[in-house]
Design an enzyme around this catalytic site. Structure first.
Site, mmCIF file in Angstrom:
data_model
loop_
_atom_site.group_PDB
_atom_site.id
_atom_site.type_symbol
_atom_site.label_atom_id
_atom_site.label_comp_id
_atom_site.label_asym_id
_atom_site.label_seq_id
_atom_site.Cartn_x
_atom_site.Cartn_y
_atom_site.Cartn_z
ATOM 1 N NE ARG A 64 -21.640 -60.104 28.302
ATOM 2 C CZ ARG A 64 -20.684 -59.198 28.187
ATOM 3 N NH1 ARG A 64 -20.969 -57.906 28.240
ATOM 4 N NH2 ARG A 64 -19.435 -59.558 27.979
ATOM 5 C CG ASP A 65 -19.676 -57.739 24.739
ATOM 6 O OD1 ASP A 65 -20.027 -56.593 24.438
ATOM 7 O OD2 ASP A 65 -18.541 -57.989 25.177
ATOM 8 C CG HIS A 83 -14.237 -60.508 25.975
ATOM 9 N ND1 HIS A 83 -15.514 -61.042 26.067
ATOM 10 C CD2 HIS A 83 -14.417 -59.189 25.716
ATOM 11 C CE1 HIS A 83 -16.403 -60.087 25.881
ATOM 12 N NE2 HIS A 83 -15.774 -58.952 25.657
ATOM 13 C CG HIS A 104 -14.820 -55.589 22.268
ATOM 14 N ND1 HIS A 104 -16.163 -55.435 21.984
ATOM 15 C CD2 HIS A 104 -14.759 -56.173 23.484
ATOM 16 C CE1 HIS A 104 -16.884 -55.886 23.008
ATOM 17 N NE2 HIS A 104 -16.057 -56.345 23.938
ATOM 18 C CB CYS A 156 -18.725 -52.012 27.088
ATOM 19 S SG CYS A 156 -19.096 -51.504 28.773
ATOM 20 C CG ASN A 212 -17.759 -59.044 21.627
ATOM 21 O OD1 ASN A 212 -18.811 -58.437 21.728
ATOM 22 N ND2 ASN A 212 -17.037 -59.389 22.668
HETATM 23 P P1 HMG Z 1 -26.125 -49.046 41.565
HETATM 24 O O1 HMG Z 1 -27.165 -48.060 41.157
HETATM 25 O O2 HMG Z 1 -24.887 -48.540 42.218
HETATM 26 O O3 HMG Z 1 -26.735 -50.230 42.414
HETATM 27 O O4 HMG Z 1 -25.723 -49.876 40.260
HETATM 28 P P2 HMG Z 1 -27.448 -50.244 43.792
HETATM 29 O O5 HMG Z 1 -26.944 -51.442 44.536
HETATM 30 O O6 HMG Z 1 -27.404 -48.911 44.468
HETATM 31 O O7 HMG Z 1 -28.981 -50.524 43.381
HETATM 32 C C1 HMG Z 1 -29.707 -49.596 42.605
HETATM 33 C C2 HMG Z 1 -30.917 -50.271 42.007
HETATM 34 O O8 HMG Z 1 -30.528 -51.316 41.127
HETATM 35 C C3 HMG Z 1 -31.826 -50.942 43.052
HETATM 36 O O9 HMG Z 1 -33.142 -50.921 42.518
HETATM 37 C C4 HMG Z 1 -31.328 -52.357 43.046
HETATM 38 O O10 HMG Z 1 -32.302 -53.284 43.502
HETATM 39 C C5 HMG Z 1 -31.047 -52.578 41.560
HETATM 40 P P3 HMG Z 1 -34.192 -49.759 42.905
HETATM 41 O O11 HMG Z 1 -34.279 -49.856 44.419
HETATM 42 O O12 HMG Z 1 -33.590 -48.450 42.460
HETATM 43 O O13 HMG Z 1 -35.428 -50.148 42.171
HETATM 44 N N1 HMG Z 1 -30.046 -53.608 41.339
HETATM 45 C C6 HMG Z 1 -30.218 -54.664 40.530
HETATM 46 N N2 HMG Z 1 -31.256 -55.068 39.765
HETATM 47 C C7 HMG Z 1 -31.097 -56.210 39.062
HETATM 48 N N3 HMG Z 1 -29.969 -56.945 39.079
HETATM 49 C C8 HMG Z 1 -28.912 -56.561 39.815
HETATM 50 C C9 HMG Z 1 -29.023 -55.383 40.579
HETATM 51 N N4 HMG Z 1 -28.177 -54.748 41.404
HETATM 52 C C10 HMG Z 1 -28.803 -53.665 41.858
HETATM 53 N N5 HMG Z 1 -27.807 -57.302 39.803
HETATM 54 C C11 HMG Z 1 -24.995 -51.957 39.297
HETATM 55 C C12 HMG Z 1 -24.760 -50.904 40.350
HETATM 56 C C13 HMG Z 1 -23.791 -52.849 39.285
HETATM 57 C C14 HMG Z 1 -26.225 -52.752 39.660
HETATM 58 C C15 HMG Z 1 -25.219 -51.268 37.916
HETATM 59 O O14 HMG Z 1 -24.245 -50.290 37.703
HETATM 60 C C16 HMG Z 1 -25.196 -52.256 36.795
HETATM 61 O O15 HMG Z 1 -26.087 -53.090 36.696
HETATM 62 N N6 HMG Z 1 -24.192 -52.200 35.919
HETATM 63 C C17 HMG Z 1 -24.074 -53.150 34.824
HETATM 64 C C18 HMG Z 1 -23.130 -52.664 33.822
HETATM 65 C C19 HMG Z 1 -23.007 -53.611 32.668
HETATM 66 O O16 HMG Z 1 -23.735 -54.583 32.538
HETATM 67 N N7 HMG Z 1 -22.035 -53.315 31.783
HETATM 68 C C20 HMG Z 1 -21.806 -54.073 30.602
HETATM 69 C C21 HMG Z 1 -21.160 -55.377 30.872
HETATM 70 S S1 HMG Z 1 -19.396 -55.256 31.171
HETATM 71 C C22 HMG Z 1 -18.733 -55.387 29.583
HETATM 72 O O17 HMG Z 1 -19.441 -55.356 28.609
HETATM 73 C C23 HMG Z 1 -17.250 -55.645 29.462
HETATM 74 C C24 HMG Z 1 -16.932 -57.114 29.137
HETATM 75 O O18 HMG Z 1 -17.544 -57.514 27.925
HETATM 76 C C25 HMG Z 1 -15.427 -57.303 29.042
HETATM 77 C C26 HMG Z 1 -14.729 -56.417 28.028
HETATM 78 O O19 HMG Z 1 -15.208 -56.251 26.885
HETATM 79 O O20 HMG Z 1 -13.655 -55.964 28.380
HETATM 80 C C27 HMG Z 1 -17.430 -58.033 30.262
HETATM 81 MG MG MG Z 2 -16.877 -57.054 25.914
#
Ligand code: HMG
Ligand code: MG
Length: 315
Positions: free
Chosen positions: A18-19, A210, A212, A243, A252
Site C-alpha cells: 500500500r504505502d 507508523h 517513515h 505519500c 517507511n
Molecule cells: P475528490 O475529487 O474530492 O472526490 O477526491 P469526489 O468525492 O469529488 O469524487 C471525485 C471522483 O472520484 C468521482 O469520480 C468519484 O466517483 C471518485 P468521477 O465522477 O470524477 O469519475 N471517487 C472515488 N473513486 C474510487 N474510490 C473512492 C472514490 N471517492 C471518490 N474511494 C478523494 C477525494 C478522497 C477521493 C481523493 O482525494 C483521494 O482518493 N485521495 C487519496 C489520497 C491517498 O490515497 N493518499 C495516500 C494515502 S495517505 C498516506 O499515505 C499517509 C499514511 O501512510 C500515514 C502516514 O504516513 O502518516 C496513511
Molecule cells: Mg505512510
C-alpha cells in the site's frame, strides 16, 4: 529475553503493497502485489495493509485494489486491511472483504486538504457512514492520523490536535489509532509524549506506530515506542514507501530492518527474517531500483564473510 517492561511480542503490519507501491513511479503489476503478500504470509507475516480504495485518479498505482484483494490466499489467521477515505471507498472495501477498513485523516488541515481534498471535519463526517458500512459488512474500522508528528506545510503539530482527532475517532466507535509520521518528523521525545498523552486520554484505544525513515531515525523512534510498551508497528518491505501528497516523503521503516532490531532485542514476531529478505530482493529485482533496506544488503550480524573477499592491508 526481552527487557523488563518491554513487550515480549510485537505485531508487525506490512504496508509495503500500500504505502510502498502507491509511491512507485511506475505501476507495479497486480500479480507482483499478490505474489508479494502470498510470499510474506509464507514467511510468517500475519497483518497487511494491502491497498487503498481511493480515487484511481489520485493514486493510479493502486487502481487494482479489488483484484489484489481477490488474489490473496486468505487464511483465518491473516488480517487484511485497506485504506478507505470515504463511503465510496468503504463500499468497495466491503465488497472486497477486508477484515478492517482504515480511515485516515491528517492532524494538520493543509495536509488533509492536499491528501483528500477536504477539511478535517468533512473527513470525519464521511467516516460516520464508513463505520455504518463496515458494521453491516462485518468488518472492523481503524483510524490513522497522518502528520501526527509534524506537517511539511505547517511545521509542528500540537499533541492536542492529535489527541482531539483520536477522540473524534473514539466518538465514532473507532478504538484503534495509528500515528502516522508522514514525512519523518517524529523524534523519540515526541513519540514518548504522544503515546503517553493518547494513553492518558483514551486508555481503551489501541495505539499503532507508523514511521517513515525520511530523516534516518525511524528505528530509533520504534525504540522509543518500545520503551512506552507499544507492541504494534507498521513497516514496508525493503523500505519502500511515501505519500505522493507530501513533499519530500520517503520510505517507511523497513520491515527486515525492524525484524532484525526486534530479533536482537529478544522480542518475538513470529516472522522469519531470512524469508522476508528473500522477498525484498525479489521486489528490488522486479521494480529495478535499489531499495533502502540495510539488512537485505548486509545480512544479519553473524553472517560471516570469506577472508578472501577483500584484500589484506599492508604496511
Ligand atoms: P475528490 O475529487 O474530492 O472526490 O477526491 P469526489 O468525492 O469529488 O469524487 C471525485 C471522483 O472520484 C468521482 O469520480 C468519484 O466517483 C471518485 P468521477 O465522477 O470524477 O469519475 N471517487 C472515488 N473513486 C474510487 N474510490 C473512492 C472514490 N471517492 C471518490 N474511494 C478523494 C477525494 C478522497 C477521493 C481523493 O482525494 C483521494 O482518493 N485521495 C487519496 C489520497 C491517498 O490515497 N493518499 C495516500 C494515502 S495517505 C498516506 O499515505 C499517509 C499514511 O501512510 C500515514 C502516514 O504516513 O502518516 C496513511
Ligand atoms: Mg505512510
Amino acid at each position: 529475553m526481552a527487557r523488563a517492561g518491554w513487550p515480549q511480542r510485537v505485531r508487525v503490519v506490512e504496508v509495503g503493497t500500500r504505502d510502498g507501491f502507491q509511491a512507485e513511479p511506475t505501476f507495479v503489476p497486480t500479480a507482483v502485489k499478490i505474489d508479494t503478500i502470498n510470499r510474506l504470509i509464507e514467511a510468517g507475516v500475519r497483518r497487511f495493509e494491502v491497498t487503498s480504495f481511493v480515487s484511481p485518479k489520485a493514486v493510479p498505482q493502486l487502481a487494482d485494489a479489488a483484484l489484489v484483494m481477490a488474489g490473496i490466499d486468505r487464511r483465518p489467521d491473516v488480517e487484511l486491511t485497506a485504506l478507505v477515505p470515504n463511503p465510496k471507498g468503504a463500499e468497495a472495501a466491503a465488497k472486497a472483504g477486508v477484515d478492517a477498513m482504515v480511515v485516515f485523516c491528517s492532524a494538520s488541515a493543509s495536509h488533509n486538504a492536499k491528501n483528500v481534498n477536504r477539511t478535517i471535519a468533512r473527513s470525519l463526517e464521511g467516516f460516520r457512514d464508513v463505520v455504518a458500512i463496515a458494521e453491516a459488512a462485518g468488518s472492523r474500522v481503524q483510524g490513522a492520523i497522518a502528520t501526527a508528528f509534524g506537517c511539511p506545510f505547517e511545521g509542528d503539530v500540537a499533541t492536542a490536535a492529535v489527541v482531539d482527532l483520536a477522540k473524534a475517532y473514539a466518538d465514532l466507535g473507532i478504538r484503534h489509532v495509528t500515528l502516522g509520521d508522514t514525512t519523518g518528523m517524529a523524534t523519540p521525545p515526541l513519540v514518548r509524549e504522544r503515546c503517553r498523552a493518547l494513553r492518558a486520554a483514551l486508555p481503551e484505544s489501541e495505539i499503532a506506530l507508523h514511521f517513515h525513515n525520511t530523516r534516518g531515525i525511524g528505528l530509533v523512534n520504534v525504540y522509543a515506542g518500545l520503551l512506552e510498551g507499544i507492541d504494534l508497528y507498521e513497516s514496508a518491505i525493503g523500505g519502500l514507501g511515501g505519500c505522493p501528497f507530501a513533499p519530500g516523503a520517503t520510505g517507511n521503516i523497513c520491515t527486515e530492518d525492524l525484524l532484525y532490531l526486534l530479533d536482537e532485542c529478544g522480542i518475538e514476531t513470529g516472522i522469519d527474517l531470512a524469508a522476508v529478505v528473500a522477498v525484498a530482493k525479489r521486489i528490488e529485482a522486479e521494480i529495478g531500483r535499489e531499495l533502502p533496506g540495510q539488512v537485505m544488503k548486509a545480512g544479519p550480524r553473524l553472517a560471516l564473510r570469506r577472508l578472501d573477499e577483500v584484500r589484506t592491508a599492508c604496511g
